[in-house]
Design an enzyme around this catalytic site. Structure first.
Site, mmCIF file in Angstrom:
data_model
loop_
_atom_site.group_PDB
_atom_site.id
_atom_site.type_symbol
_atom_site.label_atom_id
_atom_site.label_comp_id
_atom_site.label_asym_id
_atom_site.label_seq_id
_atom_site.Cartn_x
_atom_site.Cartn_y
_atom_site.Cartn_z
ATOM 1 N N THR A 156 -54.198 47.869 24.795
ATOM 2 C CA THR A 156 -55.065 47.408 23.698
ATOM 3 C C THR A 156 -54.894 48.371 22.523
ATOM 4 O O THR A 156 -55.185 49.561 22.661
ATOM 5 C CB THR A 156 -56.558 47.444 24.143
ATOM 6 O OG1 THR A 156 -56.612 47.100 25.525
ATOM 7 C CG2 THR A 156 -57.415 46.546 23.320
ATOM 8 N N ASP A 205 -38.106 90.252 2.252
ATOM 9 C CA ASP A 205 -39.326 90.345 3.078
ATOM 10 C C ASP A 205 -39.968 91.725 2.893
ATOM 11 O O ASP A 205 -39.927 92.566 3.784
ATOM 12 C CB ASP A 205 -38.911 90.101 4.542
ATOM 13 C CG ASP A 205 -40.079 90.150 5.511
ATOM 14 O OD1 ASP A 205 -41.228 90.033 5.068
ATOM 15 O OD2 ASP A 205 -39.820 90.319 6.725
ATOM 16 N N TYR A 222 -46.841 62.291 38.716
ATOM 17 C CA TYR A 222 -47.798 61.746 39.678
ATOM 18 C C TYR A 222 -47.631 62.216 41.123
ATOM 19 O O TYR A 222 -48.451 61.881 41.977
ATOM 20 C CB TYR A 222 -47.764 60.208 39.629
ATOM 21 C CG TYR A 222 -48.518 59.638 38.444
ATOM 22 C CD1 TYR A 222 -48.101 59.903 37.144
ATOM 23 C CD2 TYR A 222 -49.647 58.848 38.626
ATOM 24 C CE1 TYR A 222 -48.797 59.384 36.060
ATOM 25 C CE2 TYR A 222 -50.343 58.329 37.543
ATOM 26 C CZ TYR A 222 -49.917 58.606 36.260
ATOM 27 O OH TYR A 222 -50.604 58.104 35.194
#
Ligand code: SPV
Ligand code: MG
Length: 435
Positions: A126, A208, A79
């Site tokens: 909430t 691989d 902030y």
């Protein structure tokens, strides 16, 4: 001492305004003029999740809330800057400070307010069933193929470096998806995932060498996609013959993969980190360009990227050869260039990037700092690198840990001694959320 016209500030990092946000504004307006900061995209992806809506759309959503006096863009999750700019009398925030990131943010808010006597107002967060459902739906949307696929191109515009970590299973996918660091200076997470041919093969106990077939590799992608939302860059090895590559492109695109990287080698491919210790053949420029063109013609969306990987430095063919190939592959339609090196020092990679950037400021450059691992993302970015891939670290971390556990059990003829090095039984049985 509060001013006559107190300012109440809050920051929103959401794509949707629900009753939780409206409740917060209702409380805020009782304290003064409500100013809302909309967190910018590049910070959203570090702190929260990828925004489903653009910054301007998110600003508009907030502007439409009655009782909001002013909307600004908050450029950092911390902030300090925004407080300097508007010096709010109050910052208002939900009391959901449970996770590490939230704790760090709360500390930052309290510190900046303390400097001039501002106050933090906490309102009960909430989180009812309806809001939980909205949250879940947004996450699921992020995982949908159309949306996921387009995210890499969007990220390239949003952030300096797309931080990409290797994944080879659902579990490693979850690590890439959920790992967040939070300390006093920053909050961060990975942007994208790399499905390495080395790790996908090694995980299956295979070398691989393009031995693990595409069906099996697609299965790995699917396992990862089921539990993640972040974009995927797929290691396509050589891409095979052009006539096969076009099908791979279509399949990857349909699945929601964002990019395939193919390397300019031909014949029996071995892992690049062997360099010239094994026989490997580089494809000729025109032949590889044809493969790129075929792939670009095959794709149906604009989002999918085909990135050309240059093996000239690995195969000691020199800088000029690497650059010649980079421009040729770009002209053939490649959406990005990956340059690889197995040197301990990053010098040749940086020289390549500088020379490429002298003539091309746009085409994304991908780097894989496995051998030259002292260089930071910032340094690579200063030389024009856009995507940094940590190509094998999760697999390499797991193997010695597993081997150590196996040896300990053999040695002690029981599991007691290794237990404290392990994830607890409680943690392992609760690690994966059920639907
Ligand atoms: C991989 O991760 O499979 C790669 C990168 O192709 S490297 O192993 O460095 O060749
Ligand atoms: Mg590979």
């Amino acid at each position: 001492m509060k001013s006559n016209n107190p300012i109440v500030y809050t920051c929103f990092c959401t794509d949707i305004i629900h009753e939780g946000h409206l409740n917060l504004i209702d409380v805020a307006k009782e304290y003064g003029d409500v100013v809302v900061g909309v967190l910018c995209d590049s910070e959203m992806v570090k702190y929260n999740r990828f925004p489903l809506k653009s910054t301007s759309e998110r600003v508009k959503l907030v502007e439409e809330i009655p009782d909001v006096k002013k909307v600004i863009i908050q450029k950092k999750i911390m902030y300090d800057d925004v407080v300097k700019e508007i010096r709010p009398d109050y910052i208002i925030h939900g009391d959901n400070w449970a996770d590490e990131s939230m704790k760090v943010i709360k500390k930052n808010i309290l510190n900046v307010l303390d400097e001039y006597g501002g106050e933090l107002i906490e309102v009960p967060y909430t989180f009812n069933e309806k809001i939980q459902k909205i949250d879940k739906q947004m996450l699921e949307k992020l995982a949908m193929p159309e949306f996921r696929r387009s995210r890499l191109k969007k990220l390239l515009k949003m952030v300096d470096v797309v931080k990409t970590i290797e994944v080879h299973s659902g579990l490693t996918g979850l690590i890439a998806e959920k790992t967040v660091i939070a300390d006093d200076e920053h909050i961060d997470q990975f942007d994208a995932m790399w499905i390495s041919s080395l790790c996908d093969s090694t995980e299956k106990g295979k070398p691989d060498i393009e031995l693990v077939d595409m069906t099996s590799r697609f299965r790995t992608i699917s396992d990862i996609m089921e539990v993640t939302t972040k974009p995927i860059i797929f290691d396509g090895d050589t891409g095979g013959i052009a006539e096969h590559f076009v099908y791979t492109v279509r399949s990857l695109e349909r699945m929601g993969v964002s990019a395939v990287i193919i390397e300019d080698k031909i014949g029996l491919k071995k892992n690049s980190l062997f360099g010239t210790e094994v026989e490997q053949t580089q494809d000729d420029i025109e032949h590889f360009c044809e493969k790129i063109r075929a792939g670009k013609n095959a794709q149906l969306s604009d989002d999918f990227m085909i990135i050309a990987r240059i093996e000239s430095l690995i195969l000691e063919k020199g800088m000029d050869d690497a650059l010649e190939r980079a421009f040729a592959f770009r002209d053939a339609g490649a959406d990005g260039i990956m340059i690889h090196s197995r040197k301990k020092e990053p010098d040749e990679i940086l020289e390549f990037c500088d020379k490429f950037r002298e003539k091309d400021s746009e085409t994304p450059i991908v780097a894989v700092p496995s051998s030259y691992n002292t260089i930071t993302e910032e340094e690579l970015s200063e030389h024009g690198v856009n995507i940094v891939i940590y190509a094998n670290q999760l697999l390499r971390a797991a193997f010695p840990a597993m081997q150590h556990a196996a040896k300990s059990i053999l040695k002690h003829r029981r599991a007691r001694e290794i237990d404290e090095d392990l994830l607890s039984i409680k943690e392992i049985i609760t690690l994966i959320d059920e639907l």
